[in-house]
Design a protein around this motif. Sequence first.
Motif, short mmCIF file in Angstrom:
data_model
loop_
_atom_site.label_atom_id
_atom_site.label_comp_id
_atom_site.label_asym_id
_atom_site.label_seq_id
_atom_site.Cartn_x
_atom_site.Cartn_y
_atom_site.Cartn_z
N GLU A 206 0.81 -1.22 0.00
CA GLU A 206 0.00 0.00 0.00
C GLU A 206 0.85 1.27 0.00
OE1 GLU A 206 -2.66 -0.32 3.27
OE2 GLU A 206 -3.96 -1.80 2.28
N LEU A 207 2.18 1.12 0.27
CA LEU A 207 3.04 2.30 0.25
C LEU A 207 3.27 2.75 -1.18
CD1 LEU A 207 5.83 1.31 2.83
CD2 LEU A 207 4.01 3.00 3.17
N SER A 208 3.30 4.04 -1.38
CA SER A 208 3.64 4.56 -2.71
C SER A 208 5.13 4.36 -2.95
CB SER A 208 3.32 6.06 -2.78
OG SER A 208 4.18 6.78 -1.91
N PRO A 209 5.55 4.30 -4.22
CA PRO A 209 6.98 4.14 -4.49
C PRO A 209 7.82 5.22 -3.82
CG PRO A 209 5.71 3.76 -6.48
CD PRO A 209 4.74 4.26 -5.45
N ALA A 210 7.33 6.45 -3.81
CA ALA A 210 8.09 7.54 -3.18
C ALA A 210 8.25 7.31 -1.69
CB ALA A 210 7.40 8.87 -3.45
N ARG A 211 7.15 6.86 -1.05
CA ARG A 211 7.20 6.62 0.39
C ARG A 211 8.14 5.46 0.71
NH1 ARG A 211 7.49 8.28 5.38
NH2 ARG A 211 6.32 7.05 6.88
N ARG A 212 8.07 4.40 -0.11
CA ARG A 212 8.94 3.24 0.10
C ARG A 212 10.41 3.65 -0.06
NH1 ARG A 212 7.11 -1.12 -3.67
NH2 ARG A 212 5.22 -0.89 -2.43
N GLN A 213 10.68 4.47 -1.06
CA GLN A 213 12.05 4.93 -1.29
C GLN A 213 12.54 5.76 -0.11
OE1 GLN A 213 12.88 7.94 -4.46
NE2 GLN A 213 14.15 6.33 -5.35
N ALA A 214 11.67 6.64 0.41
CA ALA A 214 12.05 7.49 1.54
C ALA A 214 12.34 6.66 2.78
CB ALA A 214 10.94 8.50 1.83
#
Length: 421
Positions: A26-34
């Motif tokens: 459910e995490l967005s790619p940007a959130r996962r990257q952060a």
Amino acid sequence: DDAFGVRGAGGVGQRTDPLRAVLLAELSPARRQALNLRTAQVLQQQGLHSPAEMRRAARHFQAGGDFQSAFRWWVNAGVASAGEDHDRALSDLRQAELLLPQLQNRAPHELVHSLYTTWTSLTLQAGRLEEAERVNKMLLNFGEQVDAPALIGSAYYGLANTAAQRGQNRRALTYLEQAAPFLRQAGSLQERLEGARQQAQQLNQLLRYHEAIRVLEDITRLNFSDQNLPIRRALGWVYIQLALTLLNTGQYRRSAAAAQNAVEIFQTTLDAPGMANATLATSLLDLHTGTYARGLARLQEAKPQLAQLNNSSFMAYVCALEAALYTALGQLDDAWHAQIDALRLADANHLSTVQSWVYSIRGDAFFFLRAYDQAVEAHRQSLDISSEHVAAISSLARLGSALVMNGQRENGFTFLRRAID
């Protein structure tokens, strides 16, 4: 948290795996990257001391999009693993190489140097020569793109080592000659010393002894005051090579002086392998100058320390030299036992040079005993095995002499003429 490297309470890992997978999905790619980047930064702040910790941080930096930091820690993990786990080290280095296109020539030169020189060392040790050649061509290509003399010089040096291991002496020498100006320009004194030693080895293989002496003496004239330990040790190895090369040309006094320089350097740098090789060179000089008892005493006094190096290839040379000294002293029973030990170690390590030398020593013993049939057989074995020019010439001459003494004059003179030619 556990998914990003922070372990949760014991015993809950299996029960939370499906929940973790759902949350991560459910995490967005940007959130996962952060989150990956934040985890990597925390790990780095805590300190990365083991290859496993470096590897873990590298994965998070890579997933977090910080390819520069990921590259650094993949390289560091590979270098740190090199002495213990070759396969894991190579895997880490390959991961680092995959990031080079992402960095677009912005990778720090010292890290690229560590990446490829460590990779070269590992592949050469494993005998994977095609991979070693590819790695150094990649380093050469990168060095030329960023105009880095240190990288270009190191690449040519690596290609030279690969060619030398293939027995391509002239090709190795060409690469070393190409490396020299770049290493001078880069100011890499340690690699210049190592390159000069390697160049002299190749010149010796081609019987160009006086050129080898010039190369070695030129490099020793540089200013080595206040240099670090790796440079001092590299200088010690140059003096060993100089001692052996001077020995080949019969310049015994100069050879002894070079060997003594090596001994003094390795004593101050506490370099056990270097000291071992300096001892071997000095005892070999004793063999050539007829001071057999001194050479044998020197070798036997150092033998317990030499054995502690746990280097069976080196011990093969030690046992062969011991056999030669015993033979020269007429202690043939002791010489025979030393020959058996040398051949056992040489066979296990595929050391054709030692095998050829031992059979030559055995042939000499039979010759002295006037057992010419057996002398002929031993020298013929030495000739069949010999892979170096000097060993082959020596075997031809000894075999020819044994054949003449065994009543086979024409056959013997044929081998002697070949040796002269």
